[in-house]
Design an enzyme around this catalytic site. Sequence first.
Site, PDB file in Angstrom:
ATOM      1  N   GLY A  69      77.000  -8.260 -16.745  1.00 63.08           N
ATOM      2  CA  GLY A  69      77.281  -9.359 -16.354  1.00 63.08           C
ATOM      3  C   GLY A  69      77.548 -10.605 -17.243  1.00 63.08           C
ATOM      4  N   SER A 194      78.753  -8.903 -11.830  1.00 64.23           N
ATOM      5  CA  SER A 194      77.934  -7.815 -12.117  1.00 64.23           C
ATOM      6  C   SER A 194      77.442  -7.050 -11.143  1.00 64.23           C
ATOM      7  CB  SER A 194      76.589  -8.661 -12.448  1.00 64.23           C
ATOM      8  OG  SER A 194      75.636  -7.938 -13.144  1.00 64.23           O
ATOM      9  N   CYS A 320      56.739 -24.471 -12.810  1.00 61.92           N
ATOM     10  CA  CYS A 320      55.653 -23.962 -12.683  1.00 61.92           C
ATOM     11  C   CYS A 320      55.365 -22.339 -12.685  1.00 61.92           C
ATOM     12  CB  CYS A 320      54.714 -24.212 -11.385  1.00 61.92           C
ATOM     13  SG  CYS A 320      54.522 -26.005 -11.092  1.00 61.92           S
TER      14      CYS A 320
END
Length: 460
Positions: A69, A194, A320
Amino acid sequence: MAYFDAASAAPLHPVARQALLASLDEGWADPARLYREGRRARLLLDAAREAMAECVGCRPDELVFTPSGTRAVHSGVAGALAGRRRVGSHLIVSAVEHSSVLHAAEAHEAGGGEVTQVGVDRAGAVDPAAYAAALREDTALACLQSANHEVGTEQPVSRVAEACRAAGVPLLVDAAQSLGWGRVEGDWSLLTGSAHKWGGPSGVGLLAVRKGVRFAPQGPGDERESGRAPGFENLPAIVAAAASLRAVRAEAAAEAARLRELTERIRSRVPELVPDVEVVGDPARRLPGIVTFSCLYVDGETLLHELDRAGFSVSSGSSCTSSTLTPSHVLRAMGVLSEGNVRVSLPPGTAAEDVERFLEVLPGTVAAVREKLGAPAATETVRAAGPDLVVDALGRRCPIPVIELAKVIGDVPVGGTVRVLSDDEAARLDIPAWCEMRGQEYVGEEPAERGTAYLVRRTS
Protein backbone atom coordinates in the site's frame (compact mmCIF):
# COMPACT_ATOMS: atom_id res chain seq x y z
CA MET A 1 -4.75 -14.14 23.45
CA ALA A 2 -7.17 -11.50 22.09
CA TYR A 3 -5.80 -9.72 19.00
CA PHE A 4 -7.10 -6.14 18.98
CA ASP A 5 -4.80 -4.54 16.36
CA ALA A 6 -6.60 -5.21 13.08
CA ALA A 7 -5.97 -1.63 11.91
CA SER A 8 -2.28 -2.54 11.65
CA ALA A 9 -2.85 -5.92 10.02
CA ALA A 10 -5.99 -8.04 9.97
CA PRO A 11 -5.67 -11.80 10.48
CA LEU A 12 -5.56 -13.75 7.22
CA HIS A 13 -9.11 -14.49 6.09
CA PRO A 14 -9.86 -18.22 5.55
CA VAL A 15 -10.80 -17.51 1.94
CA ALA A 16 -7.44 -15.81 1.40
CA ARG A 17 -5.64 -18.83 2.78
CA GLN A 18 -7.54 -21.19 0.46
CA ALA A 19 -6.99 -19.00 -2.60
CA LEU A 20 -3.31 -18.55 -1.77
CA LEU A 21 -2.67 -22.28 -1.49
CA ALA A 22 -4.60 -23.06 -4.67
CA SER A 23 -2.86 -20.38 -6.72
CA LEU A 24 0.57 -21.52 -5.56
CA ASP A 25 -0.04 -24.61 -7.66
CA GLU A 26 -1.82 -22.91 -10.57
CA GLY A 27 -0.35 -19.41 -10.76
CA TRP A 28 3.40 -19.78 -10.55
CA ALA A 29 4.17 -19.14 -14.24
CA ASP A 30 4.83 -15.84 -16.01
CA PRO A 31 1.44 -14.35 -17.02
CA ALA A 32 3.14 -12.53 -19.91
CA ARG A 33 4.01 -15.80 -21.67
CA LEU A 34 1.87 -17.47 -24.33
CA TYR A 35 2.36 -21.10 -23.43
CA ARG A 36 -0.22 -23.05 -21.43
CA GLU A 37 1.11 -22.31 -17.93
CA GLY A 38 1.48 -18.60 -18.77
CA ARG A 39 -2.06 -18.42 -20.17
CA ARG A 40 -3.40 -20.04 -17.01
CA ALA A 41 -1.52 -17.52 -14.88
CA ARG A 42 -2.85 -14.66 -17.04
CA LEU A 43 -6.42 -15.89 -16.54
CA LEU A 44 -5.92 -15.86 -12.77
CA LEU A 45 -4.40 -12.35 -12.85
CA ASP A 46 -7.18 -10.97 -15.05
CA ALA A 47 -9.87 -12.53 -12.86
CA ALA A 48 -8.27 -11.06 -9.73
CA ARG A 49 -8.06 -7.61 -11.35
CA GLU A 50 -11.71 -7.74 -12.41
CA ALA A 51 -12.83 -8.81 -8.94
CA MET A 52 -10.77 -6.10 -7.26
CA ALA A 53 -11.95 -3.42 -9.68
CA GLU A 54 -15.58 -4.35 -9.00
CA CYS A 55 -15.01 -3.93 -5.27
CA VAL A 56 -13.19 -0.62 -5.74
CA GLY A 57 -15.69 0.75 -8.25
CA CYS A 58 -13.42 1.29 -11.24
CA ARG A 59 -12.60 -0.34 -14.57
CA PRO A 60 -10.17 -3.27 -14.57
CA ASP A 61 -7.78 -1.39 -16.88
CA GLU A 62 -7.68 1.48 -14.36
CA LEU A 63 -6.28 -0.72 -11.58
CA VAL A 64 -2.76 -2.06 -11.07
CA PHE A 65 -1.20 -4.15 -8.32
CA THR A 66 1.81 -2.90 -6.37
CA PRO A 67 4.15 -4.56 -3.84
CA SER A 68 2.48 -2.70 -0.91
CA GLY A 69 0.00 0.00 0.00
CA THR A 70 2.88 2.36 0.72
CA ARG A 71 4.30 1.78 -2.76
CA ALA A 72 0.84 2.44 -4.21
CA VAL A 73 0.68 5.79 -2.40
CA HIS A 74 4.19 6.82 -3.40
CA SER A 75 3.64 5.82 -7.03
CA GLY A 76 0.23 7.49 -7.13
CA VAL A 77 1.42 10.79 -5.66
CA ALA A 78 4.58 10.95 -7.77
CA GLY A 79 2.81 9.94 -11.01
CA ALA A 80 -0.05 12.40 -10.57
CA LEU A 81 2.27 15.29 -9.69
CA ALA A 82 4.50 14.54 -12.67
CA GLY A 83 1.52 14.25 -14.99
CA ARG A 84 0.36 17.73 -14.01
CA ARG A 85 3.71 19.47 -13.73
CA ARG A 86 2.63 22.04 -16.31
CA VAL A 87 -0.23 23.11 -14.02
CA GLY A 88 2.04 23.63 -11.04
CA SER A 89 3.73 21.89 -8.13
CA HIS A 90 1.30 22.62 -5.30
CA LEU A 91 0.19 19.57 -3.26
CA ILE A 92 -2.55 19.47 -0.62
CA VAL A 93 -2.69 16.87 2.17
CA SER A 94 -4.55 16.64 5.45
CA ALA A 95 -2.63 16.82 8.73
CA VAL A 96 -3.75 13.31 9.69
CA GLU A 97 -2.81 11.37 6.56
CA HIS A 98 -0.97 8.07 6.86
CA SER A 99 2.79 8.50 7.10
CA SER A 100 3.20 7.15 3.55
CA VAL A 101 1.32 10.19 2.21
CA LEU A 102 3.18 12.62 4.45
CA HIS A 103 6.54 11.11 3.47
CA ALA A 104 5.61 11.51 -0.20
CA ALA A 105 4.71 15.14 0.54
CA GLU A 106 8.07 15.68 2.27
CA ALA A 107 9.90 14.27 -0.73
CA HIS A 108 7.92 16.53 -3.06
CA GLU A 109 8.73 19.57 -0.92
CA ALA A 110 12.41 18.62 -0.76
CA GLY A 111 12.40 18.53 -4.56
CA GLY A 112 11.17 22.11 -4.79
CA GLY A 113 7.40 21.58 -4.65
CA GLU A 114 5.00 23.33 -2.31
CA VAL A 115 2.77 21.55 0.22
CA THR A 116 -0.29 22.83 2.08
CA GLN A 117 -1.42 20.83 5.10
CA VAL A 118 -5.12 21.16 6.00
CA GLY A 119 -5.86 20.87 9.71
CA VAL A 120 -8.59 18.88 11.45
CA ASP A 121 -10.98 19.37 14.35
CA ARG A 122 -10.71 17.57 17.72
CA ALA A 123 -12.58 14.61 16.22
CA GLY A 124 -9.94 14.25 13.50
CA ALA A 125 -12.07 15.36 10.54
CA VAL A 126 -11.18 17.95 7.92
CA ASP A 127 -13.52 20.82 7.07
CA PRO A 128 -14.45 20.57 3.36
CA ALA A 129 -14.57 24.37 3.20
CA ALA A 130 -10.98 24.55 4.43
CA TYR A 131 -9.94 22.02 1.80
CA ALA A 132 -11.70 24.04 -0.90
CA ALA A 133 -9.99 27.22 0.34
CA ALA A 134 -6.58 25.55 0.01
CA LEU A 135 -7.09 24.84 -3.71
CA ARG A 136 -5.14 27.15 -6.05
CA GLU A 137 -4.58 27.58 -9.75
CA ASP A 138 -1.25 25.80 -9.46
CA THR A 139 -2.57 22.89 -7.36
CA ALA A 140 -1.49 19.69 -9.07
CA LEU A 141 -2.93 17.15 -6.62
CA ALA A 142 -4.94 16.85 -3.41
CA CYS A 143 -4.81 13.85 -1.03
CA LEU A 144 -7.34 12.77 1.59
CA GLN A 145 -7.72 9.49 3.43
CA SER A 146 -11.14 7.86 3.49
CA ALA A 147 -10.84 7.10 7.21
CA ASN A 148 -8.15 7.59 9.82
CA HIS A 149 -5.97 4.66 10.80
CA GLU A 150 -5.43 5.75 14.42
CA VAL A 151 -8.80 7.04 15.61
CA GLY A 152 -11.20 5.65 12.98
CA THR A 153 -12.75 8.99 11.98
CA GLU A 154 -14.27 8.93 8.49
CA GLN A 155 -13.45 11.89 6.26
CA PRO A 156 -15.95 13.86 4.10
CA VAL A 157 -14.45 12.52 0.88
CA SER A 158 -17.51 13.18 -1.29
CA ARG A 159 -17.65 16.88 -0.43
CA VAL A 160 -13.91 17.36 -0.81
CA ALA A 161 -14.05 15.52 -4.14
CA GLU A 162 -16.76 17.90 -5.34
CA ALA A 163 -14.58 20.90 -4.52
CA CYS A 164 -11.59 19.32 -6.25
CA ARG A 165 -13.62 18.40 -9.32
CA ALA A 166 -14.95 21.97 -9.58
CA ALA A 167 -11.36 23.27 -9.44
CA GLY A 168 -10.11 20.69 -11.95
CA VAL A 169 -7.77 19.10 -9.40
CA PRO A 170 -7.45 15.30 -9.07
CA LEU A 171 -8.07 13.82 -5.62
CA LEU A 172 -6.06 10.82 -4.40
CA VAL A 173 -7.83 8.83 -1.69
CA ASP A 174 -5.90 6.53 0.63
CA ALA A 175 -8.60 3.91 1.30
CA ALA A 176 -6.44 1.37 3.10
CA GLN A 177 -8.51 1.32 6.29
CA SER A 178 -11.99 1.50 4.77
CA LEU A 179 -11.86 -0.59 1.60
CA GLY A 180 -12.82 -3.79 3.37
CA TRP A 181 -16.06 -2.18 4.56
CA GLY A 182 -17.25 -0.75 1.25
CA ARG A 183 -16.56 1.47 -1.72
CA VAL A 184 -15.33 5.00 -1.26
CA GLU A 185 -18.11 7.40 -2.14
CA GLY A 186 -17.37 10.49 -4.19
CA ASP A 187 -15.81 11.42 -7.50
CA TRP A 188 -12.22 10.54 -6.64
CA SER A 189 -9.46 10.44 -9.26
CA LEU A 190 -6.90 8.07 -7.74
CA LEU A 191 -7.28 5.49 -4.98
CA THR A 192 -4.90 3.26 -3.06
CA GLY A 193 -5.34 0.27 -0.78
CA SER A 194 -3.44 -2.51 0.99
CA ALA A 195 -4.54 -6.15 1.21
CA HIS A 196 -3.25 -6.90 4.71
CA LYS A 197 -5.71 -4.33 6.10
CA TRP A 198 -8.75 -6.42 5.06
CA GLY A 199 -7.48 -9.92 5.73
CA GLY A 200 -5.49 -10.53 2.58
CA PRO A 201 -1.79 -11.43 2.50
CA SER A 202 0.84 -8.76 3.05
CA GLY A 203 2.81 -7.47 0.10
CA VAL A 204 -0.14 -6.56 -2.14
CA GLY A 205 -1.21 -2.99 -2.74
CA LEU A 206 -3.51 -1.52 -5.35
CA LEU A 207 -3.48 1.73 -7.27
CA ALA A 208 -6.49 2.86 -9.28
CA VAL A 209 -6.13 5.79 -11.68
CA ARG A 210 -9.30 6.95 -13.44
CA LYS A 211 -9.28 7.40 -17.20
CA GLY A 212 -8.60 11.01 -18.09
CA VAL A 213 -6.32 11.69 -15.12
CA ARG A 214 -2.94 12.92 -16.28
CA PHE A 215 -0.44 10.43 -14.91
CA ALA A 216 3.27 9.97 -15.66
CA PRO A 217 4.85 6.93 -13.98
CA GLN A 218 8.20 7.75 -12.39
CA GLY A 219 11.37 5.67 -12.42
CA PRO A 220 12.60 3.19 -15.02
CA GLY A 221 9.91 1.93 -17.36
CA ASP A 222 8.48 -1.60 -17.28
CA GLU A 223 6.02 -3.43 -19.49
CA ARG A 224 4.11 -4.92 -16.56
CA GLU A 225 1.06 -3.41 -14.83
CA SER A 226 0.66 -0.70 -17.46
CA GLY A 227 4.13 0.55 -16.62
CA ARG A 228 2.92 1.80 -13.23
CA ALA A 229 4.23 -1.01 -10.99
CA PRO A 230 7.42 -2.59 -12.32
CA GLY A 231 8.44 -6.11 -11.48
CA PHE A 232 7.04 -9.63 -11.60
CA GLU A 233 3.54 -9.84 -10.12
CA ASN A 234 3.12 -11.82 -6.88
CA LEU A 235 0.27 -13.73 -8.47
CA PRO A 236 -0.68 -16.10 -5.61
CA ALA A 237 -0.86 -13.18 -3.17
CA ILE A 238 -2.83 -11.05 -5.65
CA VAL A 239 -5.38 -13.83 -6.17
CA ALA A 240 -5.71 -14.27 -2.40
CA ALA A 241 -6.09 -10.50 -1.92
CA ALA A 242 -8.91 -10.29 -4.45
CA ALA A 243 -10.68 -13.36 -3.05
CA SER A 244 -10.49 -12.08 0.51
CA LEU A 245 -11.77 -8.61 -0.43
CA ARG A 246 -14.84 -10.13 -2.05
CA ALA A 247 -15.34 -12.35 1.00
CA VAL A 248 -15.09 -9.58 3.59
CA ARG A 249 -17.37 -7.36 1.52
CA ALA A 250 -20.02 -10.10 1.54
CA GLU A 251 -19.80 -10.18 5.34
CA ALA A 252 -19.33 -6.44 5.85
CA ALA A 253 -22.88 -5.29 6.64
CA ALA A 254 -23.55 -7.83 9.37
CA GLU A 255 -20.05 -7.68 10.82
CA ALA A 256 -20.00 -3.87 10.84
CA ALA A 257 -23.19 -3.74 12.91
CA ARG A 258 -21.77 -6.25 15.38
CA LEU A 259 -18.40 -4.53 15.75
CA ARG A 260 -20.03 -1.11 16.13
CA GLU A 261 -21.93 -2.41 19.11
CA LEU A 262 -18.73 -3.77 20.67
CA THR A 263 -16.71 -0.59 20.09
CA GLU A 264 -19.58 1.54 21.39
CA ARG A 265 -19.51 -0.61 24.53
CA ILE A 266 -15.81 0.25 24.94
CA ARG A 267 -16.36 3.95 24.16
CA SER A 268 -19.08 4.33 26.77
CA ARG A 269 -17.72 2.11 29.53
CA VAL A 270 -14.02 2.98 29.59
CA PRO A 271 -14.64 6.51 30.96
CA GLU A 272 -16.95 5.00 33.60
CA LEU A 273 -14.43 2.38 34.65
CA VAL A 274 -11.20 4.40 34.42
CA PRO A 275 -10.91 7.98 35.75
CA ASP A 276 -9.14 10.69 33.76
CA VAL A 277 -9.63 9.17 30.32
CA GLU A 278 -10.30 10.95 27.02
CA VAL A 279 -12.00 8.94 24.26
CA VAL A 280 -10.92 10.42 20.92
CA GLY A 281 -12.23 10.35 17.37
CA ASP A 282 -15.66 11.07 15.95
CA PRO A 283 -18.36 9.28 18.00
CA ALA A 284 -20.57 8.60 14.96
CA ARG A 285 -18.68 9.01 11.68
CA ARG A 286 -16.08 6.31 12.29
CA LEU A 287 -15.03 2.87 11.13
CA PRO A 288 -16.85 -0.04 12.78
CA GLY A 289 -13.98 -1.68 14.64
CA ILE A 290 -11.74 1.15 15.91
CA VAL A 291 -11.95 2.91 19.27
CA THR A 292 -9.13 5.00 20.73
CA PHE A 293 -8.68 6.52 24.17
CA SER A 294 -5.91 8.20 26.16
CA CYS A 295 -5.26 7.88 29.90
CA LEU A 296 -3.78 10.67 32.00
CA TYR A 297 -0.71 9.90 34.10
CA VAL A 298 0.10 6.71 32.20
CA ASP A 299 3.25 5.58 30.40
CA GLY A 300 1.86 4.22 27.14
CA GLU A 301 4.63 1.68 26.61
CA THR A 302 4.20 0.22 30.08
CA LEU A 303 0.44 0.06 29.65
CA LEU A 304 0.72 -1.81 26.35
CA HIS A 305 3.18 -4.28 27.87
CA GLU A 306 0.87 -4.90 30.82
CA LEU A 307 -2.13 -5.42 28.54
CA ASP A 308 -0.04 -7.81 26.47
CA ARG A 309 0.77 -9.78 29.62
CA ALA A 310 -2.95 -9.88 30.37
CA GLY A 311 -3.63 -11.38 26.94
CA PHE A 312 -4.54 -8.36 24.78
CA SER A 313 -2.69 -7.11 21.70
CA VAL A 314 -3.39 -3.40 21.25
CA SER A 315 -1.43 -0.49 19.76
CA SER A 316 -0.82 3.14 20.62
CA GLY A 317 -0.14 6.57 19.16
CA SER A 318 1.56 7.66 22.37
CA SER A 319 5.01 9.18 22.23
CA CYS A 320 5.90 6.83 25.08
CA THR A 321 5.85 3.92 22.64
CA SER A 322 7.77 5.70 19.88
CA SER A 323 11.48 5.62 19.15
CA THR A 324 11.20 9.27 18.09
CA LEU A 325 9.84 10.36 21.51
CA THR A 326 7.31 12.59 19.74
CA PRO A 327 3.53 12.18 19.90
CA SER A 328 1.55 10.72 17.03
CA HIS A 329 1.10 13.30 14.29
CA VAL A 330 -2.60 12.40 14.25
CA LEU A 331 -3.16 13.05 17.97
CA ARG A 332 -1.05 16.21 17.73
CA ALA A 333 -3.11 17.55 14.83
CA MET A 334 -6.32 16.83 16.73
CA GLY A 335 -5.03 18.57 19.85
CA VAL A 336 -6.02 15.70 22.13
CA LEU A 337 -4.24 13.91 24.93
CA SER A 338 -1.45 11.63 23.69
CA GLU A 339 -0.10 10.06 26.87
CA GLY A 340 -1.38 6.62 27.75
CA ASN A 341 -2.95 6.28 24.31
CA VAL A 342 -4.57 2.94 23.43
CA ARG A 343 -6.04 2.01 20.04
CA VAL A 344 -8.36 -0.99 20.06
CA SER A 345 -9.11 -2.20 16.53
CA LEU A 346 -11.27 -5.30 16.49
CA PRO A 347 -10.92 -7.81 13.65
CA PRO A 348 -14.01 -9.45 12.16
CA GLY A 349 -15.15 -12.33 14.33
CA THR A 350 -14.07 -10.75 17.63
CA ALA A 351 -15.98 -12.40 20.47
CA ALA A 352 -18.05 -10.23 22.80
CA GLU A 353 -16.56 -12.21 25.70
CA ASP A 354 -13.08 -10.94 24.79
CA VAL A 355 -14.30 -7.34 24.88
CA GLU A 356 -15.92 -7.89 28.28
CA ARG A 357 -12.71 -9.43 29.61
CA PHE A 358 -10.75 -6.41 28.29
CA LEU A 359 -13.09 -4.08 30.16
CA GLU A 360 -12.57 -6.12 33.33
CA VAL A 361 -8.78 -6.08 33.05
CA LEU A 362 -8.24 -2.46 31.94
CA PRO A 363 -9.12 -0.53 35.16
CA GLY A 364 -6.74 -2.51 37.35
CA THR A 365 -4.00 -2.37 34.73
CA VAL A 366 -4.21 1.42 34.39
CA ALA A 367 -4.34 1.86 38.17
CA ALA A 368 -1.23 -0.30 38.62
CA VAL A 369 0.72 1.69 36.01
CA ARG A 370 -0.33 4.98 37.61
CA GLU A 371 0.70 3.74 41.05
CA LYS A 372 4.17 2.83 39.79
CA LEU A 373 4.56 6.35 38.38
CA GLY A 374 3.32 8.02 41.56
CA ALA A 375 0.34 9.63 39.84
CA PRO A 376 -2.19 11.57 41.96
CA ALA A 377 -5.50 9.92 42.73
CA ALA A 378 -8.52 11.19 40.82
CA THR A 379 -9.96 12.84 43.94
CA GLU A 380 -6.67 13.97 45.49
CA THR A 381 -6.51 17.61 46.60
CA VAL A 382 -3.62 19.61 47.97
CA ARG A 383 -3.72 22.59 50.35
CA ALA A 384 -3.26 26.05 48.91
CA ALA A 385 0.10 27.76 49.33
CA GLY A 386 1.99 30.44 47.33
CA PRO A 387 0.60 32.20 44.22
CA ASP A 388 3.12 30.73 41.75
CA LEU A 389 5.10 27.52 41.41
CA VAL A 390 7.73 26.15 39.07
CA VAL A 391 7.84 22.45 38.23
CA ASP A 392 11.19 21.27 36.86
CA ALA A 393 10.47 18.23 34.67
CA LEU A 394 13.49 18.64 32.41
CA GLY A 395 14.92 15.37 31.21
CA ARG A 396 11.80 13.43 32.21
CA ARG A 397 9.59 11.75 29.62
CA CYS A 398 5.82 11.69 29.42
CA PRO A 399 3.69 11.38 31.44
CA ILE A 400 5.90 12.64 34.29
CA PRO A 401 5.57 16.40 33.46
CA VAL A 402 1.78 16.16 33.61
CA ILE A 403 1.87 14.03 36.76
CA GLU A 404 4.05 16.62 38.50
CA LEU A 405 1.71 19.40 37.34
CA ALA A 406 -1.31 17.56 38.71
CA LYS A 407 0.39 17.04 42.05
CA VAL A 408 1.06 20.74 42.66
CA ILE A 409 -1.85 22.56 40.99
CA GLY A 410 -3.63 22.58 44.36
CA ASP A 411 -0.61 24.26 46.00
CA VAL A 412 -1.49 27.59 44.35
CA PRO A 413 -4.64 29.59 45.03
CA VAL A 414 -7.26 30.14 42.37
CA GLY A 415 -5.70 32.59 39.92
CA GLY A 416 -2.19 31.42 40.75
CA THR A 417 0.06 29.83 38.12
CA VAL A 418 2.24 26.78 37.67
CA ARG A 419 5.12 26.95 35.22
CA VAL A 420 6.17 23.51 33.98
CA LEU A 421 9.67 23.23 32.53
CA SER A 422 9.95 20.35 30.07
CA ASP A 423 12.07 19.31 27.12
CA ASP A 424 9.72 16.47 26.10
CA GLU A 425 7.87 17.29 22.87
CA ALA A 426 4.77 15.47 24.18
CA ALA A 427 4.29 18.12 26.86
CA ARG A 428 3.32 20.63 24.18
CA LEU A 429 0.25 18.50 23.49
CA ASP A 430 -0.47 16.84 26.82
CA ILE A 431 -0.36 19.85 29.16
CA PRO A 432 -3.05 21.80 27.21
CA ALA A 433 -5.10 18.59 26.97
CA TRP A 434 -4.80 18.08 30.73
CA CYS A 435 -5.99 21.65 31.32
CA GLU A 436 -9.07 21.08 29.18
CA MET A 437 -9.88 17.80 30.92
CA ARG A 438 -9.40 19.22 34.44
CA GLY A 439 -10.97 22.65 33.95
CA GLN A 440 -7.75 24.67 34.31
CA GLU A 441 -6.54 27.49 32.05
CA TYR A 442 -3.64 26.88 29.69
CA VAL A 443 -1.97 30.27 29.29
CA GLY A 444 0.66 29.29 26.72
CA GLU A 445 4.33 28.47 26.39
CA GLU A 446 7.49 30.49 26.75
CA PRO A 447 11.13 29.81 25.81
CA ALA A 448 13.28 28.73 28.74
CA GLU A 449 17.01 28.40 29.28
CA ARG A 450 16.49 24.69 28.68
CA GLY A 451 13.41 23.26 27.04
CA THR A 452 10.12 25.12 27.20
CA ALA A 453 8.07 26.66 30.01
CA TYR A 454 4.35 25.78 29.90
CA LEU A 455 2.18 28.16 31.94
CA VAL A 456 -1.02 26.92 33.63
CA ARG A 457 -3.40 29.09 35.69
CA ARG A 458 -5.55 27.49 38.35
CA THR A 459 -9.23 28.37 37.81
CA SER A 460 -10.90 25.93 40.19
